[in-house]
Design an enzyme around this catalytic site. Structure first.
Site, PDB file in Angstrom:
ATOM      1  N   ASN A  22       0.874  -1.183   0.000  1.00 49.38           N
ATOM      2  CA  ASN A  22       0.000   0.000   0.000  1.00 49.38           C
ATOM      3  C   ASN A  22       0.900   1.219   0.000  1.00 49.38           C
ATOM      4  OD1 ASN A  22       0.948  -0.235   2.599  1.00 49.38           O
ATOM      5  ND2 ASN A  22      -0.956   0.386   3.561  1.00 49.38           N
ATOM      6  N   CYS A  23       1.509   1.456  -1.136  1.00 50.13           N
ATOM      7  CA  CYS A  23       2.488   2.532  -1.198  1.00 50.13           C
ATOM      8  C   CYS A  23       1.956   3.681  -2.029  1.00 50.13           C
ATOM      9  CB  CYS A  23       3.800   2.036  -1.793  1.00 50.13           C
ATOM     10  SG  CYS A  23       5.063   3.304  -1.809  1.00 50.13           S
ATOM     11  N   GLY A  24       1.824   4.856  -1.392  1.00 46.57           N
ATOM     12  CA  GLY A  24       1.449   6.040  -2.140  1.00 46.57           C
ATOM     13  C   GLY A  24       2.685   6.878  -2.391  1.00 46.57           C
ATOM     14  N   GLY A  25       3.814   6.389  -1.915  1.00 44.24           N
ATOM     15  CA  GLY A  25       5.050   7.158  -2.007  1.00 44.24           C
ATOM     16  C   GLY A  25       5.943   6.659  -3.111  1.00 44.24           C
TER      17      GLY A  25
ATOM     18  N   ASP B 141      -0.202  -3.002  -6.052  1.00 42.20           N
ATOM     19  CA  ASP B 141      -0.373  -1.851  -5.158  1.00 42.20           C
ATOM     20  C   ASP B 141      -1.863  -1.622  -4.949  1.00 42.20           C
ATOM     21  OD1 ASP B 141      -0.168   0.428  -3.688  1.00 42.20           O
ATOM     22  OD2 ASP B 141       1.116   1.507  -5.102  1.00 42.20           O
TER      23      ASP B 141
END
Lengths: 348, 215
Positions: A78-81, A97
């Protein structure tokens, strides 16, 4: 596992969700690849559970343990970066993701359509009916077929074949050798510089400019609407004394909050920008800039502990003791950092 | 910036007079402030692009080229040397790792450490990825705004950011050192508490054997 009887190599197709990136991944277990790694801040994400259920693989919580890379069918993140998003594709592991992420950050080049799909919910995970070729070994085939530098004939060897042996040949070779060496040196220098420029422009386009656009919009809204002034009135009593800043650092370092606040340093960056706007309008004295930098960042990397440890080839036991050790350590070191920074900011 | 903020405060007072013009006035008010919001955002964007981006791009290019010229191989020996002592392990080692490999690959240098020191090294290295952006933004170019956000405010006051940057960098080194030591102690405590003393003793022996074999 209860799905043992279904442990045949059934394929699932994971397609990108609304606003997602990628064409979709075809995932299946095989001899050694039997685990779905869920690196979603603790616990098994429903998407990971769904993929595991349909493929007959085992879902593993990547936040508490590590799995050897060659046992992983897919990683659910769960990467928003910009960090985790590239780590698994770089290792050649298909990555799912659950956020609408897109290639960005320093590892953007590894995030390809063969290895990455985003904005995935459980609805996007379906049993595959078509029997396409399994998606695997993406990066191995994607790598250019140029042999490593040490296996290629050196320019000196090439030059040596030109003039043949003999005394004349030797002199000729040593002279041309110098030129060839000089020439190839310049060539490699220019190429390295160009590659560095290309890498920079890529990063600027994919990561820095999007962030600037978003930060500008945020700053524009808070200054134009007067929210900045209002925030200043609320924040300045907290942020302009050391006790308030220590309190902020303690809150962000709480072991159950820090992994949530961490991803992509998104929150620290937004708070940093907002605090900067407070400094600009004089609501926050400049001498508190330094302790503020540490106070808003007590959670740095807390979301990334297992992945960072896995990059250092840590064993599962190390991840099991190391993750809580880092989180607990922050409760001590985050306030301490603020106090040190406060003491160091006299005379600014 | 200050003037704009003051203007923003006065704006809610303006429409009272204008809205008396009826429905059209409401729309005029909406239109003015809708576009005004984005004009202000656009100004912020131009400020960031002209103020930060040009230097950043050439600096990034230079530093990427430099790290390519130096090469990972050459720093490996320095890293292995610094991995031996507790003082350098949480100062020199993470600094070299972050400068050479950048975030997030810097954590891979943890492989030169025994298992019990890996969490502390990670904590130390990850805590350096923002102080490092003051002078070496290439090392974590995806997360510049922790520093730049604050620095931007200082710049708008018309002050130099260099003294602040220098202190952030130096205090950063002190903090990663303390963080490394504290996390190392807590890791040791966790190993003991979870009854993994034997497991980690085995890891240490494996590590020593691998090191002896590698020489």
């Amino acid at each position: 596992m209860s799905e043992m009887e279904t442990h045949t190599s059934r394929a699932v197709f994971v397609k990108p969700g609304p606003g997602g990136w990628g064409r979709g991944l075809l995932l299946r277990t095989d001899g050694t690849r039997t685990k779905v790694l869920s690196v979603t801040g603790g616990g098994i994400h429903p998407v990971a559970a769904r993929i595991a259920e349909l493929t007959g693989a085992e879902a593993v919580d990547g936040f508490t343990t590590t799995v050897p890379d060659d046992e992983v069918v897919a990683a659910v993140i769960n990467c928003g970066g910009t960090a985790r998003i590239g780590v698994y594709p770089r290792k050649g592991i298909p990555t799912v993701d659950v956020y609408p992420g897109a290639p960005g950050g320093p590892l953007a080049q590894f995030i390809t359509e063969e290895l990455f799909v985003s904005a995935v919910g459980t609805d996007q995970v379906t049993p595959s009916t078509t029997d396409e070729a399994p998606v695997e070994d993406g990066p191995a085939t994607a790598r250019p077929a140029v042999p490593p530098r040490e296996e290629r004939p050196s320019s000196r060897d090439v030059a040596a074949t030109v003039a043949g042996g003999g005394k004349f040949g030797q002199t000729f070779n040593s002279v041309t050798g110098v030129f060839v060496k000089f020439g190839s040196g310049v060539g490699s220098f220019v190429n390295t510089m160009l590659a560095a420029g290309r890498q920079t422009v890529d990063l600027t386009l994919k990561t820095i400019l999007p962030f600037m656009a978003y930060v500008s919009l945020l700053l524009g809204i808070v200054t134009y609407t007067g929210v900045a002034e209002w925030m200043g009135r609320v924040l300045s009593p907290i942020a302009s004394n050391p006790i308030g800043l220590v309190a902020i650092s303690l809150v962000v370092a709480l072991p159950f909050l820090s992994p949530i606040l961490g991803p992509g340093a998104a929150i620290a960056q937004v708070i940093g920008t907002l605090m900067g706007s407070q400094i600009a309008i004089g609501a926050l004295p400049v001498q508190y800039a330094l302790p503020t930098l540490f106070a808003i960042n007590g959670q740095v990397g807390c979301d990334f502990v297992p992945v960072g440890l896995a990059l250092g080839e840590a064993k599962p036991e190390t991840v099991a003791v190391g993750t809580p050790a880092v989180l607990v350590s922050r409760m001590i070191t985050a306030p301490l950092a603020v106090v040190i920074a406060w003491a160091a900011s006299f005379g600014l | 910036m200050h003037v704009l903020a003051v203007m923003a405060q006065q704006q809610p007072a303006q429409p009272e007079g204008e809205t008396s013009g009826g429905v059209l006035g409401v729309f005029e008010w909406l239109g003015t402030h809708f576009i005004g919001l984005f004009n202000e955002s656009g100004e912020q964007f131009v400020g960031l692009i002209t103020g930060i981006l040009p230097t950043l791009i050439v600096l990034l290019t230079f530093m990427y080229a430099l790290t390519t010229f130096i090469g990972e191989q050459r720093v490996t020996r320095a890293v292995q040397w610094s991995a031996r002592w507790w003082i350098t392990r949480y100062t020199v080692m993470p600094i070299i790792a972050v400068l050479m490999l950048t975030n997030p690959m810097c954590y891979s240098f943890g492989r030169f450490l025994p298992e019990r020191h890996k969490p502390a090294f990670y904590d130390s290295a990850v805590s350096f990825v923002h102080p490092v952006t003051t002078f070496f933004p290439y090392a974590n170019a995806g997360e510049l705004f922790v520093w730049l956000g604050i620095a931007n405010g200082v710049t708008q006051l018309g002050e130099s950011t260099v003294p602040l940057a220098l202190r952030y960098f130096l205090v950063g080194i002190l903090v990663i050192f303390i963080r490394g030591i504290v996390t190392e102690k807590i890791t040791a405590f966790m190993i003991k508490r979870t009854g993994r003393t034997e497991v980690f003793a085995d890891f240490d022996r494996e590590f020593e054997a691998a090191k002896a074999g590698g020489r």
